[in-house]
Enzyme design. Structure first.
Site, PDB file in Angstrom:
ATOM      1  N   CYS A 231     -46.316 -27.258  16.633  1.00 55.85           N
ATOM      2  CA  CYS A 231     -45.786 -28.587  16.959  1.00 55.85           C
ATOM      3  C   CYS A 231     -45.868 -29.533  15.750  1.00 55.85           C
ATOM      4  CB  CYS A 231     -46.595 -29.211  18.082  1.00 55.85           C
ATOM      5  SG  CYS A 231     -46.722 -28.165  19.523  1.00 55.85           S
TER       6      CYS A 231
ATOM      7  N   ARG B 146     -42.141 -25.795  10.621  1.00 54.43           N
ATOM      8  CA  ARG B 146     -43.373 -25.367  11.300  1.00 54.43           C
ATOM      9  C   ARG B 146     -43.083 -24.487  12.512  1.00 54.43           C
ATOM     10  NH1 ARG B 146     -47.771 -29.133  10.149  1.00 54.43           N
ATOM     11  NH2 ARG B 146     -48.664 -28.786  12.206  1.00 54.43           N
TER      12      ARG B 146
ATOM     13  N   TRP C  39     -43.832 -26.579  20.143  1.00 59.08           N
ATOM     14  CA  TRP C  39     -43.862 -25.116  20.137  1.00 59.08           C
ATOM     15  C   TRP C  39     -44.632 -24.740  21.403  1.00 59.08           C
ATOM     16  CZ3 TRP C  39     -47.513 -21.119  19.793  1.00 59.08           C
ATOM     17  CH2 TRP C  39     -47.029 -19.876  19.352  1.00 59.08           C
TER      18      TRP C  39
ATOM     19  N   ASN D 291     -50.337 -32.402  19.555  1.00 59.51           N
ATOM     20  CA  ASN D 291     -50.417 -31.043  19.007  1.00 59.51           C
ATOM     21  C   ASN D 291     -51.772 -30.483  19.398  1.00 59.51           C
ATOM     22  OD1 ASN D 291     -48.068 -31.622  17.712  1.00 59.51           O
ATOM     23  ND2 ASN D 291     -48.863 -31.445  15.629  1.00 59.51           N
ATOM     24  N   GLY D 292     -51.819 -29.192  19.723  1.00 60.53           N
ATOM     25  CA  GLY D 292     -53.098 -28.583  20.078  1.00 60.53           C
ATOM     26  C   GLY D 292     -53.094 -28.159  21.536  1.00 60.53           C
TER      27      GLY D 292
ATOM     28  N   GLU E  96     -47.929  -5.893   3.623  1.00 62.86           N
ATOM     29  CA  GLU E  96     -47.242  -7.174   3.453  1.00 62.86           C
ATOM     30  C   GLU E  96     -45.721  -6.982   3.517  1.00 62.86           C
ATOM     31  OE1 GLU E  96     -47.944 -10.089   3.753  1.00 62.86           O
ATOM     32  OE2 GLU E  96     -46.504 -11.247   2.619  1.00 62.86           O
TER      33      GLU E  96
ATOM     34  N   LYS F  53     -43.322  -8.791   6.288  1.00 68.46           N
ATOM     35  CA  LYS F  53     -42.171  -9.643   5.921  1.00 68.46           C
ATOM     36  C   LYS F  53     -40.938  -9.195   6.686  1.00 68.46           C
ATOM     37  CE  LYS F  53     -43.695 -12.294   4.616  1.00 68.46           C
ATOM     38  NZ  LYS F  53     -45.056 -12.516   4.325  1.00 68.46           N
TER      39      LYS F  53
ATOM     40  N   GLU G 233     -41.140  -9.954  10.585  1.00 65.11           N
ATOM     41  CA  GLU G 233     -41.097 -11.351  11.042  1.00 65.11           C
ATOM     42  C   GLU G 233     -39.732 -11.988  10.881  1.00 65.11           C
ATOM     43  OE1 GLU G 233     -44.215 -13.796   9.273  1.00 65.11           O
ATOM     44  OE2 GLU G 233     -43.894 -12.855   7.355  1.00 65.11           O
TER      45      GLU G 233
ATOM     46  N   HIS H 140     -51.504  11.747   9.523  1.00 62.29           N
ATOM     47  CA  HIS H 140     -52.382  11.683  10.703  1.00 62.29           C
ATOM     48  C   HIS H 140     -51.688  11.012  11.881  1.00 62.29           C
ATOM     49  CE1 HIS H 140     -55.696  13.171   8.333  1.00 62.29           C
ATOM     50  NE2 HIS H 140     -55.372  12.303   7.393  1.00 62.29           N
TER      51      HIS H 140
ATOM     52  N   LYS I 206     -45.284 -21.965  11.347  1.00 67.52           N
ATOM     53  CA  LYS I 206     -45.779 -21.920   9.973  1.00 67.52           C
ATOM     54  C   LYS I 206     -47.286 -22.109   9.920  1.00 67.52           C
ATOM     55  CE  LYS I 206     -45.441 -21.648   5.558  1.00 67.52           C
ATOM     56  NZ  LYS I 206     -45.301 -20.276   5.053  1.00 67.52           N
TER      57      LYS I 206
HETATM   58  C1  F6R Z   1     -46.635 -14.273   7.329  1.00 67.59           C
HETATM   59  C2  F6R Z   1     -47.261 -15.524   7.659  1.00 67.59           C
HETATM   60  C3  F6R Z   1     -48.447 -15.517   8.563  1.00 67.59           C
HETATM   61  C4  F6R Z   1     -49.576 -16.332   7.908  1.00 67.59           C
HETATM   62  C5  F6R Z   1     -50.758 -16.447   8.882  1.00 67.59           C
HETATM   63  C6  F6R Z   1     -51.918 -17.162   8.229  1.00 67.59           C
HETATM   64  O1  F6R Z   1     -45.522 -14.445   6.523  1.00 67.59           O
HETATM   65  O2  F6R Z   1     -46.856 -16.550   7.207  1.00 67.59           O
HETATM   66  O3  F6R Z   1     -48.854 -14.233   8.841  1.00 67.59           O
HETATM   67  O4  F6R Z   1     -49.944 -15.694   6.741  1.00 67.59           O
HETATM   68  O5  F6R Z   1     -50.358 -17.149  10.014  1.00 67.59           O
HETATM   69  O6  F6R Z   1     -51.571 -18.455   7.851  1.00 67.59           O
HETATM   70  P1  F6R Z   1     -52.405 -19.266   6.801  1.00 67.59           P
HETATM   71  O7  F6R Z   1     -52.320 -18.550   5.507  1.00 67.59           O
HETATM   72  O8  F6R Z   1     -51.739 -20.594   6.759  1.00 67.59           O
HETATM   73  O9  F6R Z   1     -53.807 -19.323   7.314  1.00 67.59           O
END
Ligand code: F6R
Length: 612
Positions: free
Chosen positions: A2, A27, A73, A99-100, A485, A489, A492, A508, A607
């Site tokens: 949010c 976000r 959100w 928010n929260g 990673e 990517k 997501e 395995h 985000k």
């Molecule tokens: C992946 C991504 C998420 C963040 C995760 C941690 O692209 O953005 O997996 O890495 O939510 O977020 P931070 O780094 O802000 O604690």
């Protein structure tokens, strides 16, 4: 997650609020709303995007110089017009954005129902504003007193802003667990859940601390007090971001811009931390607390998502260079499993946003057990940066694309420096090696530039795999976290199922998945396990999987086996993640673009994950 923005000052509020919401779109959200206070208190809200809200209010009377707006959100209740914020109190005297999560909302709602209150929405937020109104009326309290009393009763996290129909020149805001920043301009104030909507108007900000309430009155200076009525002196900080960092600057997406920024952001992450003859690494956070690191029997790294992957690279780095045992923990698991933490443990919390709720909770747990907490954060002034005992910023600049890219390489750069700084002090690495690695690190930005020139080729490859249903990513050693990673990517932003695996683990289980339909991305750069990974590639090939290989420039062997080969410059093995990640980011990006996905705001993702 949010987003909050609020304004009071001489200007029309709604254009500022809508613009602010647009800045917060990154976000992640599913509905939006706005409240304006003029002769009365008006609320407009709708499911969908900020553009839908803009359209919705086009013909409405939204004139006024005080207001607040929100992107939601969904947590409690589906994304729809009713559940969107702001929420009115029963009498419509008060409105709230939040928010929260209010965890004990169900109990409070029941009590309020018994006292004649009814609820329009399924949200925990509406419960909070009804509670405030109930206390205000029942105890004949001022709004501040009612807010204070309500906030001592709620369990959970909040950043809230409240407007009152009967006080047309005041904004009340408070936070606990969810960030809230107050921008102080000339005769005007802005409030937001992060600095992005504020920077255009002022660089002077106050970060509210947990359980603090901001009382903002037109023509007066900012007042801050706690929910227990202790007056606080607001400490003004300067924002370090600028407006151009929040624009796409000609790129189609923020994610692409951020991928291409990496030569600069990696340089910014080590800049000023290496002396001119590559001998000393100066990181204030380590220098000031060197004893804690020297006496640590082990390091625990805690993080989530991409930051957790950077943590895995950190594990390899600290063990290899500084010979300190490392455990890498998902914050969400660590916080709930009664982990063994000793007072002389060092806990490193890694977070781009600095707001991840699980990582914050892991830090609190570590603190309770007496461990020393070190933060690696990107967002200056964020909650994690402030909750840790010491730390290093990554200096990657604002990351707007939901999929983390430049933050990852910046985190790895900081971890390289930390490992070298500790190894240097512990004598576990000789000076010549330190000099070699540091001079190679300073070559990385130019090598990233070269890696980025692969982009058109990767674009062509992406087109061929646009409709694949699954992907497997394999790597070993330092490249195992890179495989994880790369897979993250892709899933997501393109919604293709992807798994990252240590290459040798494939036999395995995952090998059962391989057939001619399965693309397998193998990171097969020069390393101690190069020969081994060739065997893994042979195993994939024997089952007709399609191999996309990331190799070191000049490679011959893998080239003969792979269907597609992407050559990256040669570097120190421990620095390869800084290069090998780049083609995987670009691959995910183009596949998502060809699938017509919303690259910067993928579905369901946020985000900064400020709820657990
Ligand atoms: C992946 C991504 C998420 C963040 C995760 C941690 O692209 O953005 O997996 O890495 O939510 O977020 P931070 O780094 O802000 O604690």
């Amino acid at each position: 997650m949010c987003g909050i923005v609020a304004y009071i000052g001489p200007q029309e509020a709604h254009p500022i609020l809508i613009k602010g919401l647009k800045r917060l779109e990154y976000r992640g959200y599913d509905s939006a709303g706005i409240a304006i206070l003029n002769d009365t208190l008006k609320v407009f809200k709708t499911k969908g995007k900020v553009a839908d809200l803009e359209e919705f209010i086009r013909e409405k009377d939204v004139h006024g110089t005080i207001g607040m707006a929100h992107t939601r959100w969904a947590t409690h209740g589906e994304p729809n017009n009713v559940n969107a914020h702001p929420h009115f109190s029963q009498s419509e005297e008060l409105a709230l954005i939040h928010n929260g999560i209010i965890e004990n909302y169900a109990v409070i709602r029941e009590e309020l129902r018994q006292n004649g209150y009814s609820f329009q929405s399924d949200t925990d937020t509406e419960v909070l504003i009804q509670l405030i109104e109930y206390i205000k009326k029942k105890s004949n309290a001022s709004l501040i007193e009612a807010v204070q009393s309500a906030l001592t009763q709620v369990v959970g996290a909040y950043a809230i802003v409240i407007l009152s129909k009967t006080d047309k020149d005041t904004i009340i805001a408070a936070r606990k667990g969810s960030p809230l920043v107050v921008g102080i301009g000339e005769n005007e104030f802005l409030l937001a859940s992060d600095a992005t909507p504020i920077v255009e108007y002022t660089k002077d900000v106050v970060y509210l601390d947990d359980e603090e309430i901001a009382i903002i009155k037109r023509g007066e200076s900012l007042k801050v007090k706690t929910i227990r009525d202790v007056e606080k002196f607001p400490v003004v900080s300067k924002l370090e971001i600028n407006l151009s960092q929040l624009e796409k600057e000609g790129y189609d997406h923020f994610m692409l811009k951020e991928i291409f920024e990496q030569p600069k952001t990696i340089r910014d992450s080590y800049r000023g931390r290496i002396n001119c003859n590559n001998q000393v690494i100066s990181m204030a956070g380590i220098i000031d607390h060197v004893d804690r690191f020297m006496n640590a029997d082990r390091i625990i790294i805690t993080a989530a998502g991409t930051s957790w992957h950077a943590g895995l690279v950190g594990e390899y780095l600290f063990e290899e260079i500084a010979r300190i045992p490392v455990e890498v923990e998902y914050s969400s698991e660590f916080r709930y499993r009664n982990p063994v933490i000793y007072p002389n443990d060092v806990i490193i919390a890694i977070s781009q946003s600095g707001e991840t709720a699980d990582t914050l909770a892991a830090i609190e747990l570590g603190k309770q057990k007496g461990a020393f907490i070190y933060g690696i954060c990107n967002v200056v002034g964020s909650s994690i940066a402030r909750a840790t005992d010491a730390g290093s910023y990554t200096h990657a600049g604002p990351e707007i694309g939901v999929a983390s890219t430049k933050a990852f390489t910046a985190q790895v750069t900081v971890l390289v420096l930390m490992a070298l700084a500790l190894g240097q002090r512990k004598g576990t690495i000789d000076d010549a090696s330190i000099q070699r690695i540091l001079s190679e690190l300073q070559e990385i930005p130019e090598k990233v530039e070269r890696t980025l020139t692969l982009s058109p080729v990767i674009r062509d490859i992406s087109r061929m795999f646009t409709y694949s249903r699954n992907f497997l990513y394999l790597g070993r050693g330092f490249n195992f976290p890179v495989a994880l990673e790369g897979a993250l990517k892709l899933k997501e932003i393109s919604y293709i199922h992807a798994e990252g695996y240590p290459a040798a683990e494939m036999k395995h289980g995952p090998i059962a998945l391989i057939d001619r339909e399965m693309p397998v991305v193998v990171i097969a750069t020069n390393s101690g396990t190069y020969e081994k990974i060739i065997s893994n590639i042979q195993e994939v090939k024997a089952r007709k999987g399609k191999i996309i290989a990331i190799v070191t420039e000049g490679d011959v062997t893998v080239k003969e086996l792979a269907d597609f080969c992407l050559e990256i410059p040669s570097t120190e093995e421990m620095l390869v993640p800084l290069l090998a990640t780049i083609p995987l980011q670009i691959l995910a990006y183009y596949i998502a673009v060809f699938r017509d996905c919303n690259v910067d705001q993928p579905r369901n993702l946020a985000k900064s994950v400020t709820v657990e």
